[in-house]
Design a protein around this motif. Structure first.
Motif, PDB file in Angstrom:
ATOM      1  N   LEU A  29      14.414   9.765  41.100  1.00 19.69           N
ATOM      2  CA  LEU A  29      14.222  11.197  40.870  1.00 19.69           C
ATOM      3  C   LEU A  29      15.471  11.949  41.318  1.00 19.69           C
ATOM      4  CD1 LEU A  29      12.401  13.628  40.131  1.00 19.69           C
ATOM      5  CD2 LEU A  29      11.507  13.548  42.468  1.00 19.69           C
ATOM      6  N   VAL A  30      16.064  12.709  40.405  1.00 16.15           N
ATOM      7  CA  VAL A  30      17.220  13.551  40.700  1.00 16.15           C
ATOM      8  C   VAL A  30      16.712  14.965  40.957  1.00 16.15           C
ATOM      9  CG1 VAL A  30      19.433  14.421  39.861  1.00 16.15           C
ATOM     10  CG2 VAL A  30      18.659  12.124  39.200  1.00 16.15           C
ATOM     11  N   VAL A  31      17.158  15.562  42.057  1.00 17.62           N
ATOM     12  CA  VAL A  31      16.719  16.919  42.403  1.00 17.62           C
ATOM     13  C   VAL A  31      17.943  17.824  42.472  1.00 17.62           C
ATOM     14  CG1 VAL A  31      15.513  18.378  44.063  1.00 17.62           C
ATOM     15  CG2 VAL A  31      14.768  16.010  43.698  1.00 17.62           C
ATOM     16  N   SER A  32      17.958  18.849  41.628  1.00 15.38           N
ATOM     17  CA  SER A  32      19.006  19.864  41.657  1.00 15.38           C
ATOM     18  C   SER A  32      18.483  21.047  42.447  1.00 15.38           C
ATOM     19  CB  SER A  32      19.376  20.302  40.235  1.00 15.38           C
ATOM     20  OG  SER A  32      20.344  21.325  40.272  1.00 15.38           O
TER      21      SER A  32
ATOM     22  N   ARG B 138      13.743  10.671  36.397  1.00 14.31           N
ATOM     23  CA  ARG B 138      13.132  11.986  36.203  1.00 14.31           C
ATOM     24  C   ARG B 138      14.007  13.015  36.914  1.00 14.31           C
ATOM     25  NH1 ARG B 138       6.585  10.772  37.034  1.00 14.31           N
ATOM     26  NH2 ARG B 138       6.488   9.074  35.484  1.00 14.31           N
ATOM     27  N   LEU B 139      13.878  14.277  36.485  1.00 14.47           N
ATOM     28  CA  LEU B 139      14.709  15.355  37.024  1.00 14.47           C
ATOM     29  C   LEU B 139      13.841  16.511  37.489  1.00 14.47           C
ATOM     30  CD1 LEU B 139      17.465  16.875  37.427  1.00 14.47           C
ATOM     31  CD2 LEU B 139      17.218  17.620  35.042  1.00 14.47           C
ATOM     32  N   HIS B 140      14.136  17.025  38.678  1.00 12.48           N
ATOM     33  CA  HIS B 140      13.611  18.312  39.122  1.00 12.48           C
ATOM     34  C   HIS B 140      14.784  19.280  39.187  1.00 12.48           C
ATOM     35  CE1 HIS B 140       9.805  16.660  41.341  1.00 12.48           C
ATOM     36  NE2 HIS B 140       9.750  16.509  40.029  1.00 12.48           N
ATOM     37  N   ASP B 141      14.896  20.130  38.193  1.00 11.01           N
ATOM     38  CA  ASP B 141      15.900  21.195  38.187  1.00 11.01           C
ATOM     39  C   ASP B 141      15.205  22.437  38.724  1.00 11.01           C
ATOM     40  OD1 ASP B 141      17.665  23.246  37.715  1.00 11.01           O
ATOM     41  OD2 ASP B 141      18.100  22.670  35.636  1.00 11.01           O
ATOM     42  N   LEU B 142      15.463  22.750  39.990  1.00  8.79           N
ATOM     43  CA  LEU B 142      14.709  23.816  40.650  1.00  8.79           C
ATOM     44  C   LEU B 142      15.132  25.208  40.214  1.00  8.79           C
ATOM     45  CD1 LEU B 142      14.412  22.262  44.222  1.00  8.79           C
ATOM     46  CD2 LEU B 142      12.854  22.069  42.263  1.00  8.79           C
ATOM     47  N   SER B 143      16.128  25.298  39.319  1.00  6.64           N
ATOM     48  CA  SER B 143      16.458  26.593  38.726  1.00  6.64           C
ATOM     49  C   SER B 143      15.476  26.941  37.608  1.00  6.64           C
ATOM     50  CB  SER B 143      17.883  26.595  38.179  1.00  6.64           C
ATOM     51  OG  SER B 143      17.993  25.776  37.026  1.00  6.64           O
ATOM     52  N   THR B 144      14.791  25.949  37.075  1.00  7.91           N
ATOM     53  CA  THR B 144      13.809  26.173  36.011  1.00  7.91           C
ATOM     54  C   THR B 144      12.412  25.714  36.417  1.00  7.91           C
ATOM     55  OG1 THR B 144      14.423  24.054  34.994  1.00  7.91           O
ATOM     56  CG2 THR B 144      15.529  26.022  34.175  1.00  7.91           C
TER      57      THR B 144
ATOM     58  N   LEU C  79      19.653  13.735  45.824  1.00  6.48           N
ATOM     59  CA  LEU C  79      19.369  15.116  46.186  1.00  6.48           C
ATOM     60  C   LEU C  79      20.670  15.910  46.205  1.00  6.48           C
ATOM     61  CD1 LEU C  79      16.966  14.311  49.160  1.00  6.48           C
ATOM     62  CD2 LEU C  79      16.338  14.766  46.775  1.00  6.48           C
ATOM     63  N   VAL C  80      20.750  16.946  45.380  1.00  5.61           N
ATOM     64  CA  VAL C  80      21.954  17.764  45.257  1.00  5.61           C
ATOM     65  C   VAL C  80      21.634  19.172  45.754  1.00  5.61           C
ATOM     66  CG1 VAL C  80      23.680  18.695  43.680  1.00  5.61           C
ATOM     67  CG2 VAL C  80      22.697  16.424  43.254  1.00  5.61           C
ATOM     68  N   THR C  81      22.396  19.649  46.744  1.00  2.00           N
ATOM     69  CA  THR C  81      22.156  20.993  47.265  1.00  2.00           C
ATOM     70  C   THR C  81      23.443  21.793  47.364  1.00  2.00           C
ATOM     71  OG1 THR C  81      21.247  22.298  49.106  1.00  2.00           O
ATOM     72  CG2 THR C  81      22.383  20.250  49.687  1.00  2.00           C
ATOM     73  N   PRO C  82      23.406  23.076  46.995  1.00  4.74           N
ATOM     74  CA  PRO C  82      24.502  23.966  47.396  1.00  4.74           C
ATOM     75  C   PRO C  82      24.440  24.170  48.907  1.00  4.74           C
ATOM     76  CG  PRO C  82      23.090  24.969  45.713  1.00  4.74           C
ATOM     77  CD  PRO C  82      22.366  23.779  46.232  1.00  4.74           C
TER      78      PRO C  82
END
Length: 202
Positions: A8-11, A39-45, A79-82
């Motif tokens: 799972l990739v998380v943006s 699977r992707l969780h794009d937390l902007s959408t 896990l990708v975070t600004p």
């Protein structure tokens, strides 16, 4: 391993046009060439409400259900975070707050997107959250700085290489750790099962 690793990739950015998007695109491109299910969780959408403990309606919300189901499905996470104000984004912290048992025994690699620094504080914050959920994280990381981007694309060769290595290691080690954790959990709650024995009712 007979099964394909489940990743799972998380943006963790709230901005659909932010630099995290370019990092996630590189992660996805690397995964595309590997025998894995993604699977992707794009937390902007994929919008989540602000987590309120024991809120009577949150568990029924489709996005909350999806977050929990996908996290339970995954063996590994990227896990990708600004980096916001010396920590991870509030968006990804809110994502964490909807999870706990779904992350136990899982494996994660962490990538930060920074305004110019090394990203140490945000990387440590994400690791701490994952570890407090009884998950395990890679002992190294990557941080993408402004100089690594060119017209919205992640162009820096060194950080691209490092992120790709993180992706490969998540795919390599996550199924092994998941298998060991599930085997230990099946042994029951005894001390010999370690932390897996604390998750008998998950």
């Amino acid at each position: 391993m007979s099964e394909r690793p489940r990743v799972l990739v998380v943006s963790g950015s709230a901005r659909p046009d932010g630099q995290a998007r370019a990092v996630v695109e590189h992660v996805q491109a690397t995964l595309h060439d590997l025998p894995v299910d993604v699977r992707l969780h794009d937390l902007s959408t994929l919008r989540l409400p602000l987590m309120e403990q024991d809120h009577p309606d949150h568990g029924a919300l489709p996005n909350v259900q999806r977050v929990r189901e996908d996290a339970a499905w995954a063996q590994g996470f990227v896990l990708v975070t600004p980096e916001y104000h010396g920590s991870m984004s509030g968006t990804i912290k809110n994502w964490f707050d909807f999870l706990y048992t779904q992350l136990a025994g899982k494996f994660a690699g962490v990538v930060a997107v920074t305004g110019g620094g090394g990203g140490d504080m945000s990387l440590t914050a994400v690791r701490n959250c994952f570890n407090w959920c009884h998950g395990f994280t890679l002992p190294y990381h990557a941080a993408a700085r402004p100089a690594d981007f060119d017209q919205g694309t992640l162009a820096g060769a060194a950080v691209r290489d490092r992120i790709a290595r993180i992706v490969h290691d998540v795919c390599r080690y996550a199924p092994i750790l998941d298998d060991a954790f599930q085997t230990a959990r099946a042994m029951g709650p005894g001390l010999a099962t370690g932390v897996a024995g604390l998750h008998q009712d998950d």
